[in-house]
Scaffold this active site. Structure first.
Site, PDB file in Angstrom:
ATOM      1  CB  SER A  62       8.572   2.395   1.868  1.00 52.06           C
ATOM      2  OG  SER A  62       8.151   2.178   0.404  1.00 52.06           O
ATOM      3  CG  LEU A  84      -1.962  -1.047   1.287  1.00 56.94           C
ATOM      4  CD1 LEU A  84      -2.720  -0.923   2.505  1.00 56.94           C
ATOM      5  CD2 LEU A  84      -2.706  -1.262  -0.110  1.00 56.94           C
ATOM      6  N   GLY A  85       2.139   1.158  -0.353  1.00 49.03           N
ATOM      7  CA  GLY A  85       2.874   2.254  -0.384  1.00 49.03           C
ATOM      8  C   GLY A  85       3.171   3.026   0.753  1.00 49.03           C
ATOM      9  CG  ASP A 142       4.573   2.460  -4.581  1.00 45.78           C
ATOM     10  OD1 ASP A 142       4.037   2.166  -5.623  1.00 45.78           O
ATOM     11  OD2 ASP A 142       4.759   1.686  -3.497  1.00 45.78           O
TER      12      ASP A 142
END
Length: 299
Positions: free
Chosen positions: A93, A90-91, A136
């Protein structure tokens, strides 16, 4: 003191193929990571909500190092809170990287534009992970629905979004390396799969503009079949994906690198609760979310 936040994301199409220059489409969702930076103290101290050792968060440290190329940062406190599950596709980082760079940019008046923040965040992810796509970091910075590598912002999708979370952590770098090894062994076969995934994203752009969510869902299902062929889907994700489809989702697929983490389903908003319940019963957990047009914001 400066506080910035950045959203997580779900992939509608294109993960893994985007690493090889193919198009991908992702959508920012209303889960966010917040970073507060304040000057003072002795040295640089990071207080993170993530499970790893907070003083060794590699994304935050690398983001600070990148901004130090523009301004002198010696004494700093960084506090991080997040509603995005880590290592889930889910991004998380990207969100912490974008929010950190954004907060430092504002606090120290560096003058970076959003496009430059997205690029710096992408470079940070490459240095930490060894490989990354620009998806992302770009969607986390810009918000909305984006297509990369075109770096084009599309309208946010307005249908229901349900996420299934297996609770199984995965390594993006390891999954990317696994697919790369498969591509090197069978370049003609895997190259063709990547081409097909890229074509799905091209078709998906027009469908998003038309709000044709049934057709988007159909292509998500096709995309999932191609991801299955790459070997990145685990049985727990398959259980969640099929539960969502059986209970009325337009489409459902892995979001992110696979090997664990999350899947995403789109549906009529009236079906969200039923689909979320079905996913949770099949395996792991689930939650209902929505798209957001807000990317990086200063609070």
């Amino acid at each position: 003191m400066t506080i910035c936040s950045a959203p997580g994301k779900v992939f509608l199409f294109g993960e893994h193929a985007v690493v090889y220059g193919k198009r991908a489409i992702a959508c920012a969702i209303d889960l966010r990571t917040e970073v507060e930076v304040s000057r003072g103290g002795n040295g640089i101290h990071i207080h993170s909500a993530f499970k790893d050792d907070p003083d060794k968060n590699p994304y935050i440290k690398m983001a600070i190092k990148k901004v130090q190329q523009y301004v002198d940062i010696k004494n700093l406190s960084v506090r991080v809170s997040s509603t995005i599950p880590i290592a889930s596709g889910l991004g998380s980082s990207a969100a912490v990287t974008v929010a950190t760079i954004g907060a430092l940019n504002e606090e120290f008046q560096v003058g970076l534009k959003k496009e430059e923040i997205a690029l710096m965040a992408y470079q940070t992810e490459i240095e930490v992970q060894g490989a990354a796509s620009p998806t992302d970091t770009f969607v986390s910075t810009m918000g909305g629905t984006v297509i990369v590598p075109d770096r084009k912002v599309l309208p946010p999708i307005s249908c229901g979004i349900v996420v299934g979370h297996t609770g199984i952590s995965k390594s993006t770098a390891r999954m990317v390396a696994r697919v790369r090894a498969l591509k090197e062994k069978y370049p003609d076969v895997i190259g063709g799969i990547m081409d097909s995934i890229g074509c799905i994203s091209v078709r998906g752009e027009d469908l998003i503009k038309k709000n044709d969510y049934r057709s988007i869902g159909e292509l998500m299902n096709v995309n999932q079949g191609l991801l299955d062929a790459l070997g990145i889907t685990i049985p727990e994700l398959s259980l969640q994906i099929h539960a969502a489809r059986q209970h009325g989702a337009y489409g459902a697929k892995v979001t992110g690198a696979g090997g664990g983490g999350c899947m995403v389903a789109i549906c009529d908003e009236k079906k969200c609760k039923e689909i979320a319940t079905a996913i949770g019963r099949s395996y792991g957990d689930s939650f209902i979310t929505r798209s957001t047009s807000e990317g990086l914001i200063i609070k």
